[in-house]
Scaffold this motif. Sequence first.
Motif, PDB file in Angstrom:
ATOM      1  N   HIS A 413       0.797  -1.228   0.000  1.00 41.49           N
ATOM      2  CA  HIS A 413       0.000   0.000   0.000  1.00 41.49           C
ATOM      3  C   HIS A 413       0.829   1.276   0.000  1.00 41.49           C
ATOM      4  O   HIS A 413       0.310   2.355  -0.320  1.00 41.49           O
ATOM      5  CB  HIS A 413      -0.927   0.002   1.216  1.00 41.49           C
ATOM      6  N   LEU A 414       2.108   1.205   0.329  1.00 40.13           N
ATOM      7  CA  LEU A 414       2.938   2.409   0.320  1.00 40.13           C
ATOM      8  C   LEU A 414       3.182   2.920  -1.089  1.00 40.13           C
ATOM      9  O   LEU A 414       3.362   4.125  -1.307  1.00 40.13           O
ATOM     10  CB  LEU A 414       4.278   2.160   1.001  1.00 40.13           C
ATOM     11  N   LEU A 415       3.216   2.016  -2.065  1.00 40.77           N
ATOM     12  CA  LEU A 415       3.584   2.390  -3.422  1.00 40.77           C
ATOM     13  C   LEU A 415       2.547   2.038  -4.477  1.00 40.77           C
ATOM     14  O   LEU A 415       2.733   2.395  -5.645  1.00 40.77           O
ATOM     15  CB  LEU A 415       4.911   1.715  -3.816  1.00 40.77           C
ATOM     16  N   LYS A 416       1.496   1.363  -4.104  1.00 38.67           N
ATOM     17  CA  LYS A 416       0.511   0.930  -5.090  1.00 38.67           C
ATOM     18  C   LYS A 416      -0.067   2.121  -5.852  1.00 38.67           C
ATOM     19  O   LYS A 416      -0.326   3.182  -5.270  1.00 38.67           O
ATOM     20  CB  LYS A 416      -0.621   0.156  -4.428  1.00 38.67           C
ATOM     21  N   ASN A 417      -0.312   1.899  -7.148  1.00 41.74           N
ATOM     22  CA  ASN A 417      -0.878   2.955  -7.983  1.00 41.74           C
ATOM     23  C   ASN A 417      -2.392   3.037  -7.868  1.00 41.74           C
ATOM     24  O   ASN A 417      -3.002   3.966  -8.382  1.00 41.74           O
ATOM     25  CB  ASN A 417      -0.496   2.717  -9.451  1.00 41.74           C
ATOM     26  N   GLN A 418      -3.016   2.027  -7.245  1.00 42.55           N
ATOM     27  CA  GLN A 418      -4.452   2.077  -7.086  1.00 42.55           C
ATOM     28  C   GLN A 418      -4.847   1.675  -5.683  1.00 42.55           C
ATOM     29  O   GLN A 418      -4.046   1.269  -4.925  1.00 42.55           O
ATOM     30  CB  GLN A 418      -5.175   1.146  -8.089  1.00 42.55           C
TER      31      GLN A 418
END
Length: 418
Positions: A413-418
Motif C-alpha cells: 500500500h505504500l507504493l501501489k498505484n491504485q
Amino acid sequence: MDHCHTSGLISLEQALEKLLAQTVPLTAIPLVTTETINLTESTGRITATDIISPINVPPFDNSAMDGYAVRLADLNENQILPVAGKVLAGVPFQGEWPTGSCIRIMTGAPIPSGADAVVMQEQTEVTETGVCFTHPVKQGQNIRTIGEDITQNAVVLPQGIKLSTAQLPLVASLGIATVDVVRKLKVAIFSTGDELQAIGEPLQAGQIYDTNRFAVRIMLEKLDCEVIDLGVIRDDPDTLRQAFIEADKQADLVISSGGVSVGEADYTKQILDEVGKISFWKLAIKPGKPFAFGKLENAWFCGLPGNPVSAVLTFYQLVQPLIAHLSGFTAWRPPMRLTAKTTTPLKKSPGRLDFQRGIAAINKNGELEVQTTGHQGSHIFSSYSLGNCFIVLERERGHIAAGETVQIEFFNHLLKNQ
C-alpha cells in the motif's frame, strides 16, 4: 564491475537483522505508551492489549434460515403440522407451543424453547391445514448455536494487530466502543542540502525540489505515524548538529534525507559520530547504498540517500519494517517474493542486490511475466509511477536475458498505484 567497491558493504538481510535486534518496541518501554480511544477513531492503530469478547456470538440460539422450527418428536411420515405461531428477528416466541405443531421462524430469530431443528421453507409444502415436511430432518439443522462464532471471554484479536476493515466490524459486533492502542510513533524528518527548494517555490540556478521529504512524509502518514517535519537543513555542520539535537528531543525515530554519502559537504555521518552512534553505513543493494542507521541519545536514526529512488527504496525495505517493530505491530510480514519470467532484458552488474522497478502481469497462458519500466537510474522517480513491483536480482547475478526467471515483489500500500 561493483566487486571492488562492495567489500565493506553489508547485505540487506544483515541490515534488517541489526535494525530489529537493536531497537525496542514502544510496548516494551516502561512509560505511558498506550491510550484508550473510540473504536470509530482507531483505523490503522495497533492493539496494545488482547481484545476480549464480553459476550457470546451469537448471543442466543437462532435460525440460519427462513422456515419452520420443529420438535423431532412431533414429526411423523406425511404428517401435516399446524402452525402455532411466528418468530421474527428481535421478537422471541411468546406463549405455549402445543404438541404436534410447528412455528414459523425467520432468519436470525431466536429458536423457541424445545425446538430441535429448523426446516427451510424450500423443503416444505404449505396446505390449508398446516405444513408438510418433504425432506428428512436432522437434529440441530439450520440452528446457529450460542457462542458458535465467538465464546464469551475469548481472545478475539491479540496484541499487536493493526485495526482495519477486517477487524473493526468484528470488534463493533461485540458492542466494544473503545480500544487500547499503542500511541503513534513520533517520527521527525528533515532533508539536507543547499540545492533543495521547497515545493511551489521557483527554482534558482542549481536547485532541485525537495521531493524526498515529501515522499517520506506520505509513507509515514500511511503507516499512521505522528510526523514532525523540520524542513530543509542547509549544509552547515552547526545547523545540522542542532537539528539532530532538536529532533532527538521530540521523536522516537529521526529520518534524514541526503548527506550520508562521501561528498565534501555531506556532514550527516560526521555529526552522527558526534551526537550519537552509527550501527552501520553502506549497504550492498542498488539503489540505496548510502543508508545509515544508528542511535541518538533518545531516538533511533535512519539516514536515507539523497537520490529520490534510493530514498524511497531504502525506506520501503528497511524503515517500513523498523516502524512496524517500533510500533509493536507484531503481525507485519515482509513482501512476498514470486517467480516470474522477464519479457525484457535487464542490465545488472554483480556485487549488489538490485531492486529494479517492473510491470508484472499474468499472460494469456496464466503465467506471471514482468518487464522493466525502462531506465533504472536512481533519479528516475517515474519508474515508481509506471511500475507495480520490484524485480529483485540476486547480488552476484549479471545481465538477464529476456525469457529468464526472476523474483519479484509486488508493491504494497505504500507504493501501489491504485
